[in-house]
Design an enzyme around this catalytic site. Structure first.
Site, PDB file in Angstrom:
ATOM      1  N   GLU A 131      22.075  15.719   7.429  1.00 38.98           N
ATOM      2  CA  GLU A 131      22.452  17.042   7.940  1.00 38.98           C
ATOM      3  C   GLU A 131      22.953  16.988   9.383  1.00 38.98           C
ATOM      4  O   GLU A 131      23.824  17.768   9.769  1.00 38.98           O
ATOM      5  CB  GLU A 131      21.239  17.973   7.835  1.00 38.98           C
ATOM      6  CG  GLU A 131      21.553  19.413   8.112  1.00 38.98           C
ATOM      7  CD  GLU A 131      20.352  20.309   7.840  1.00 38.98           C
ATOM      8  OE1 GLU A 131      19.776  20.794   8.824  1.00 38.98           O
ATOM      9  OE2 GLU A 131      20.012  20.506   6.659  1.00 38.98           O
ATOM     10  N   GLU A 145      22.380   2.946   3.389  1.00 36.35           N
ATOM     11  CA  GLU A 145      23.211   3.418   4.503  1.00 36.35           C
ATOM     12  C   GLU A 145      24.699   3.377   4.150  1.00 36.35           C
ATOM     13  O   GLU A 145      25.436   4.304   4.465  1.00 36.35           O
ATOM     14  CB  GLU A 145      22.925   2.604   5.764  1.00 36.35           C
ATOM     15  CG  GLU A 145      21.574   2.903   6.384  1.00 36.35           C
ATOM     16  CD  GLU A 145      21.409   4.339   6.848  1.00 36.35           C
ATOM     17  OE1 GLU A 145      22.412   4.957   7.283  1.00 36.35           O
ATOM     18  OE2 GLU A 145      20.288   4.869   6.780  1.00 36.35           O
TER      19      GLU A 145
END
Length: 184
Positions: free
Chosen positions: A142, A96
């Site tokens: 995205e 992350e």
């Protein structure tokens, strides 16, 4: 260790009400410690990680991200959900941090777990302090949009204490990291 059997509820039935991408809602029937039955509505979550990424200038990476449920751009530390309940939490934290900011770190220190809403959700966020940062390439998902910058740790603590940083995981992780670093 204390015995808390007098406080424990026992699940006797469970019904899935909603199965989403991130959240799963259940209505459970439980037996209370006094023998009576009641229902509990519970959100099941795969789990998450959060990272206090600290550079050599004692600055923390913070992100500004729009959060639809509160209709606001809020300040947070890098964080994200696990890919599965069995995913290694440290590996997820490293992923992350790298995806959201492009940074990697040499040193990782556990800051423990945080339950943001234990009254109705089982989400567990494992928090880390990352030091020895190295710049890389940001690789956002995205559907992910955020800005990140560095803020002095002391300024971020002031922002938390003044109420300008409202995200719970950010508050808990940054304050724990600050205390840990003062005791180093």
């Amino acid at each position: 260790m204390a015995d808390f059997k007098n406080l424990t509820e026992t699940k006797t039935a469970s019904e899935e009400i909603f199965n989403g991408r991130i959240l799963h809602l259940y209505r459970d029937t439980v037996t209370l410690p006094n023998g009576h039955s009641t229902t509990r509505e519970t959100i099941r979550h795969v789990g998450a990680v959060a990272v206090v990424a600290l550079n050599d200038a004692n600055e923390v990476i913070v992100e500004r991200q729009y959060r639809y449920p509160v209709d606001a751009v809020i300040t947070e530390i890098p964080a994200g959900k696990l890919d599965s309940k069995t995913e290694d939490r440290l590996a997820a934290a490293k992923r992350e941090l790298a995806e959201e900011t492009g940074y990697t770190a040499d040193e990782w220190i556990s800051l423990g777990d945080y339950y943001p809403a234990a009254a109705y959700c089982d989400e567990r966020i494992t928090m880390y302090l990352a030091r020895g940062l190295h710049r890389g390439e940001q690789k956002l998902d995205e559907d992910e949009f955020l800005n990140f910058s560095f803020v002095k740790l002391s300024d971020l603590v002031d922002e938390i204490l003044s109420g300008r940083v409202t995200d719970g995981k950010t508050q808990a992780a940054v304050l724990k990291a600050c205390l840990l670093l003062k005791n180093d």
